[in-house]
Design a protein around this motif. Sequence first.
Motif, PDB file in Angstrom:
ATOM      1  N   GLY A 193      40.203  39.105  41.066  1.00 22.24           N
ATOM      2  CA  GLY A 193      39.681  38.884  42.402  1.00 22.24           C
ATOM      3  C   GLY A 193      38.814  37.645  42.481  1.00 22.24           C
ATOM      4  N   ASP A 194      37.557  37.841  42.894  1.00 22.98           N
ATOM      5  CA  ASP A 194      36.627  36.724  43.071  1.00 22.98           C
ATOM      6  C   ASP A 194      35.870  36.365  41.801  1.00 22.98           C
ATOM      7  OD1 ASP A 194      37.282  36.472  45.742  1.00 22.98           O
ATOM      8  OD2 ASP A 194      35.652  37.767  46.439  1.00 22.98           O
ATOM      9  N   PHE A 195      36.186  37.016  40.691  1.00 21.74           N
ATOM     10  CA  PHE A 195      35.415  36.792  39.470  1.00 21.74           C
ATOM     11  C   PHE A 195      36.283  36.292  38.320  1.00 21.74           C
ATOM     12  CE2 PHE A 195      32.896  40.217  41.576  1.00 21.74           C
ATOM     13  CZ  PHE A 195      31.759  39.456  41.837  1.00 21.74           C
ATOM     14  N   VAL A 196      35.721  35.334  37.589  1.00 18.19           N
ATOM     15  CA  VAL A 196      36.310  34.872  36.337  1.00 18.19           C
ATOM     16  C   VAL A 196      35.360  35.300  35.219  1.00 18.19           C
ATOM     17  CG1 VAL A 196      36.988  32.882  34.954  1.00 18.19           C
ATOM     18  CG2 VAL A 196      37.432  32.904  37.418  1.00 18.19           C
ATOM     19  N   TYR A 197      35.895  36.007  34.227  1.00 16.29           N
ATOM     20  CA  TYR A 197      35.099  36.463  33.091  1.00 16.29           C
ATOM     21  C   TYR A 197      35.432  35.593  31.882  1.00 16.29           C
ATOM     22  CZ  TYR A 197      34.691  40.524  36.152  1.00 16.29           C
ATOM     23  OH  TYR A 197      34.471  41.344  37.228  1.00 16.29           O
ATOM     24  N   ILE A 239      34.216  32.884  42.173  1.00 14.59           N
ATOM     25  CA  ILE A 239      35.137  31.913  42.771  1.00 14.59           C
ATOM     26  C   ILE A 239      35.555  32.363  44.170  1.00 14.59           C
ATOM     27  CG2 ILE A 239      35.995  30.971  40.604  1.00 14.59           C
ATOM     28  CD1 ILE A 239      38.453  32.840  40.936  1.00 14.59           C
ATOM     29  N   SER A 240      34.678  33.125  44.853  1.00 11.59           N
ATOM     30  CA  SER A 240      35.002  33.560  46.210  1.00 11.59           C
ATOM     31  C   SER A 240      35.265  32.372  47.118  1.00 11.59           C
ATOM     32  CB  SER A 240      33.875  34.432  46.774  1.00 11.59           C
ATOM     33  OG  SER A 240      32.626  33.768  46.695  1.00 11.59           O
ATOM     34  N   PHE A 258      30.284  29.309  41.076  1.00 11.09           N
ATOM     35  CA  PHE A 258      28.945  29.357  40.502  1.00 11.09           C
ATOM     36  C   PHE A 258      28.852  30.511  39.505  1.00 11.09           C
ATOM     37  CE2 PHE A 258      28.830  31.982  44.300  1.00 11.09           C
ATOM     38  CZ  PHE A 258      28.102  33.105  43.935  1.00 11.09           C
ATOM     39  N   VAL A 259      27.984  30.357  38.510  1.00  9.69           N
ATOM     40  CA  VAL A 259      27.777  31.405  37.514  1.00  9.69           C
ATOM     41  C   VAL A 259      26.879  32.464  38.132  1.00  9.69           C
ATOM     42  CG1 VAL A 259      26.934  31.976  35.215  1.00  9.69           C
ATOM     43  CG2 VAL A 259      28.007  29.748  35.630  1.00  9.69           C
ATOM     44  N   VAL A 302      38.522  38.933  26.157  1.00  9.25           N
ATOM     45  CA  VAL A 302      38.076  39.823  27.225  1.00  9.25           C
ATOM     46  C   VAL A 302      39.263  40.178  28.110  1.00  9.25           C
ATOM     47  CG1 VAL A 302      37.401  37.803  28.599  1.00  9.25           C
ATOM     48  CG2 VAL A 302      36.495  40.060  29.201  1.00  9.25           C
ATOM     49  N   SER A 303      39.288  41.422  28.570  1.00  9.19           N
ATOM     50  CA  SER A 303      40.331  41.882  29.483  1.00  9.19           C
ATOM     51  C   SER A 303      39.683  42.757  30.553  1.00  9.19           C
ATOM     52  CB  SER A 303      41.396  42.685  28.726  1.00  9.19           C
ATOM     53  OG  SER A 303      42.419  43.149  29.595  1.00  9.19           O
TER      54      SER A 303
END
Length: 298
Positions: free
Chosen positions: A110-114, A133-134, A140-141, A155-156
Amino acid sequence: MKKFIPITILLLFIFSCSKTQLDEINIQEKKIILNNSNLSNRIDNSNIGVISIKEAPIENPGGISSKTNTLNKVNSSDVASNIPLSLIAEVSAPVYEGNTLRATHVAVNGDFVYVSYNVEGSQYLGGIDVVNISDPTKPFVELEAILPQTDISSVSYFNNKLYLAGASTSIEIDDSNPALLISMDLSNGLPTDSFNLVDLSSYVATDILANSSGVYVTSGDNGDLVKYDITSNKIEYKVPIDDLRSIGSYKNKIFALSGSEGVSIYNETNLNLISNFSTNNNIAESKRTLDFFENNVL
């Protein structure tokens, strides 16, 4: 190979400490440190713009027959240099107690990159960044999670949890086999301090994949491909494979990459071997990943 402090020496050191020193030790031994402040300086937009891409050289050009070359000829409009990529921002790696971490893997939901991190050498230290990343043009972090005693290799994301593969010096982990699996609860997409540790064989877990069928983990030298139940974290199936580097899922099959044995393909349900094929031997202890495109393994 990581170095370990004998428990007897550690106990003697603790008993000789003052209360202030003991407080400092308790802080150092926190399994996870969550930080959501002063993170804006980790985003750099100074190099924004279209980036150039260098074409990869043709592998073994002398060994390609004219027939094969014709069949695999790339359309000039499809080469990488003709596909524009724009750099939106650069994210600097987190720094903990003077140690700059290095990125090891990325998962997107979705709106997050891990982004997962570890450090080179004998020290165990890792982390997770959550990049919002919305608005794709203004990432932004949002949160930084530091794991002072744990390397994170991969990570998954699945079903509001992060699954991490790595290695740790935690007292809950077997020193002779420091590889581990972490399942971490999320709150509104962000990591929390609620998580479970699962001890694995080998020195380090190298990759992880979570989906509705289970959690699949690879561990390196003398390690295994393991399937865990998604709810109980109990082992369902295990296959010993030497020098495992990466794992992927495609059309209900599990693909496992070994640095010395190539790619093996397994049934997603019971890890029965379906087929395998060889690849070039990989550099020792190097990072490798698997991906898929139109029935091709990348």
